[in-house]
Write a protein that holds these residues in place. Structure first.
Motif, PDB file in Angstrom:
ATOM      1  N   ILE A 165       2.914  21.474 -10.365  1.00  0.00           N
ATOM      2  CA  ILE A 165       1.950  22.035  -9.428  1.00  0.00           C
ATOM      3  C   ILE A 165       1.174  20.932  -8.723  1.00  0.00           C
ATOM      4  CG2 ILE A 165      -0.103  23.486  -9.174  1.00  0.00           C
ATOM      5  CD1 ILE A 165       0.900  25.129 -11.541  1.00  0.00           C
ATOM      6  N   GLU A 166       1.131  21.043  -7.402  1.00  0.00           N
ATOM      7  CA  GLU A 166       0.324  20.124  -6.601  1.00  0.00           C
ATOM      8  C   GLU A 166      -0.948  20.806  -6.119  1.00  0.00           C
ATOM      9  OE1 GLU A 166       3.135  18.767  -3.683  1.00  0.00           O
ATOM     10  OE2 GLU A 166       4.276  17.692  -5.201  1.00  0.00           O
ATOM     11  N   SER A 167      -0.865  22.111  -5.857  1.00  0.00           N
ATOM     12  CA  SER A 167      -2.068  22.871  -5.513  1.00  0.00           C
ATOM     13  C   SER A 167      -1.861  24.331  -5.877  1.00  0.00           C
ATOM     14  CB  SER A 167      -2.413  22.737  -4.024  1.00  0.00           C
ATOM     15  OG  SER A 167      -1.547  23.498  -3.241  1.00  0.00           O
ATOM     16  N   MET A 168      -2.989  24.969  -6.156  1.00  0.00           N
ATOM     17  CA  MET A 168      -2.964  26.382  -6.527  1.00  0.00           C
ATOM     18  C   MET A 168      -4.257  26.983  -5.998  1.00  0.00           C
ATOM     19  SD  MET A 168      -2.223  27.855 -10.353  1.00  0.00           S
ATOM     20  CE  MET A 168      -3.323  26.698 -11.109  1.00  0.00           C
ATOM     21  N   GLU A 169      -4.145  28.083  -5.263  1.00  0.00           N
ATOM     22  CA  GLU A 169      -5.323  28.713  -4.675  1.00  0.00           C
ATOM     23  C   GLU A 169      -5.247  30.219  -4.819  1.00  0.00           C
ATOM     24  OE1 GLU A 169      -6.263  27.673  -0.617  1.00  0.00           O
ATOM     25  OE2 GLU A 169      -5.320  25.718  -0.861  1.00  0.00           O
ATOM     26  N   ALA A 170      -6.394  30.799  -5.073  1.00  0.00           N
ATOM     27  CA  ALA A 170      -6.570  32.251  -5.037  1.00  0.00           C
ATOM     28  C   ALA A 170      -7.977  32.463  -4.475  1.00  0.00           C
ATOM     29  CB  ALA A 170      -6.427  32.864  -6.408  1.00  0.00           C
ATOM     30  N   PRO A 171      -8.117  33.368  -3.516  1.00  0.00           N
ATOM     31  CA  PRO A 171      -9.446  33.541  -2.917  1.00  0.00           C
ATOM     32  C   PRO A 171     -10.451  34.056  -3.938  1.00  0.00           C
ATOM     33  CG  PRO A 171      -7.952  35.257  -2.177  1.00  0.00           C
ATOM     34  CD  PRO A 171      -7.131  34.276  -2.976  1.00  0.00           C
ATOM     35  N   ALA A 172     -11.645  33.539  -3.871  1.00  0.00           N
ATOM     36  CA  ALA A 172     -12.722  34.023  -4.752  1.00  0.00           C
ATOM     37  C   ALA A 172     -13.237  35.340  -4.193  1.00  0.00           C
ATOM     38  CB  ALA A 172     -13.834  32.994  -4.814  1.00  0.00           C
ATOM     39  N   GLY A 173     -13.721  36.173  -5.077  1.00  0.00           N
ATOM     40  CA  GLY A 173     -14.294  37.433  -4.617  1.00  0.00           C
ATOM     41  C   GLY A 173     -13.329  38.582  -4.738  1.00  0.00           C
ATOM     42  N   GLU A 174     -13.518  39.567  -3.885  1.00  0.00           N
ATOM     43  CA  GLU A 174     -12.732  40.791  -3.959  1.00  0.00           C
ATOM     44  C   GLU A 174     -11.298  40.586  -3.478  1.00  0.00           C
ATOM     45  OE1 GLU A 174     -13.560  45.181  -2.373  1.00  0.00           O
ATOM     46  OE2 GLU A 174     -15.346  44.063  -3.003  1.00  0.00           O
ATOM     47  N   THR A 175     -10.341  41.193  -4.195  1.00  0.00           N
ATOM     48  CA  THR A 175      -8.939  41.123  -3.809  1.00  0.00           C
ATOM     49  C   THR A 175      -8.479  42.479  -3.302  1.00  0.00           C
ATOM     50  OG1 THR A 175      -8.254  41.591  -6.074  1.00  0.00           O
ATOM     51  CG2 THR A 175      -8.409  39.260  -5.443  1.00  0.00           C
ATOM     52  N   ALA A 176      -7.234  42.551  -2.891  1.00  0.00           N
ATOM     53  CA  ALA A 176      -6.708  43.737  -2.202  1.00  0.00           C
ATOM     54  C   ALA A 176      -6.246  44.850  -3.131  1.00  0.00           C
ATOM     55  CB  ALA A 176      -5.544  43.317  -1.304  1.00  0.00           C
ATOM     56  N   HIS A 177      -6.697  44.919  -4.361  1.00  0.00           N
ATOM     57  CA  HIS A 177      -6.272  46.012  -5.251  1.00  0.00           C
ATOM     58  C   HIS A 177      -7.379  46.963  -5.375  1.00  0.00           C
ATOM     59  CE1 HIS A 177      -8.202  43.265  -8.085  1.00  0.00           C
ATOM     60  NE2 HIS A 177      -8.366  44.288  -8.890  1.00  0.00           N
TER      61      HIS A 177
END
Length: 177
Positions: A165-177
């Motif tokens: 892994i060189e980078s990994m991102e997930a948006p903070a806050g509310e997700t689309a579920h």
């Protein structure tokens, strides 16, 4: 979990059949499977007989015939059958990969940033990927996770890419579920 014990050769051939059948959604010719796994068509025919006996494959006669995986084949490979699986995009060296979908992402050794790895379990062939290739998976449907890295290894029998892994991102806050 399946109780059928397959040889590595049977597993490779069955995985190729499942992948090709998913792309074509029709019977798969033995020659196409032979091309995919780099084996002789005669060897494929012989293995298909044993896979038929195990009720993992059914033969389809006629000019548009070939082989189709049974529900038992998906169980034996631990592959979920879904009518409309969520699409998790994959890029290889910056180009979108068609006919391949990310089924699972397993993060390994995340506690050690120097050795952080991800296992990408794919629906589709890993044949085109090689050590050192740049790969990007995501965003995933619920968490919008995106993993980028270089191929550190692969398991063609299980359709798994191992990424450094060189980078990994997930948006903070509310997700689309």
């Amino acid at each position: 979990m399946s109780s059928i014990e397959l040889t590595a050769s049977q597993r490779t051939i069955l995985r190729a059949l499942v992948n090709l059948h998913g792309e074509q959604e029709s019977a798969v010719k033995g020659e196409d499977i032979a091309d995919e796994v780099g084996r002789n068509p005669g060897t494929i025919r012989n293995q298909m007989q044993s896979l038929k006996a195990l009720q993992l494959v059914e033969g389809v006669p006629g000019p548009k015939g070939g082989y189709k995986p049974t529900t038992n084949a998906f169980d034996a490979l631990d592959v979920q059958q879904m009518d409309e699986p969520a699409s998790v995009p994959l890029t290889h060296e910056g180009d979108p990969v068609s006919g391949v979908n990310v089924e699972e992402v397993h993060l390994t050794s995340v506690h050690n940033p120097d050795l952080c790895r991800a296992e990408l379990h794919l629906r589709g062939s890993v044949k085109q990927f090689h050590e050192g290739d740049a790969v990007r998976a995501g965003p995933t449907p619920l968490s919008a996770l995106v993993v980028e890295g270089t191929v550190d290894g692969k398991d063609s029998t299980a359709n798994v890419l191992i990424l450094e892994i060189e980078s990994m991102e997930a948006p903070a806050g509310e997700t689309a579920h």
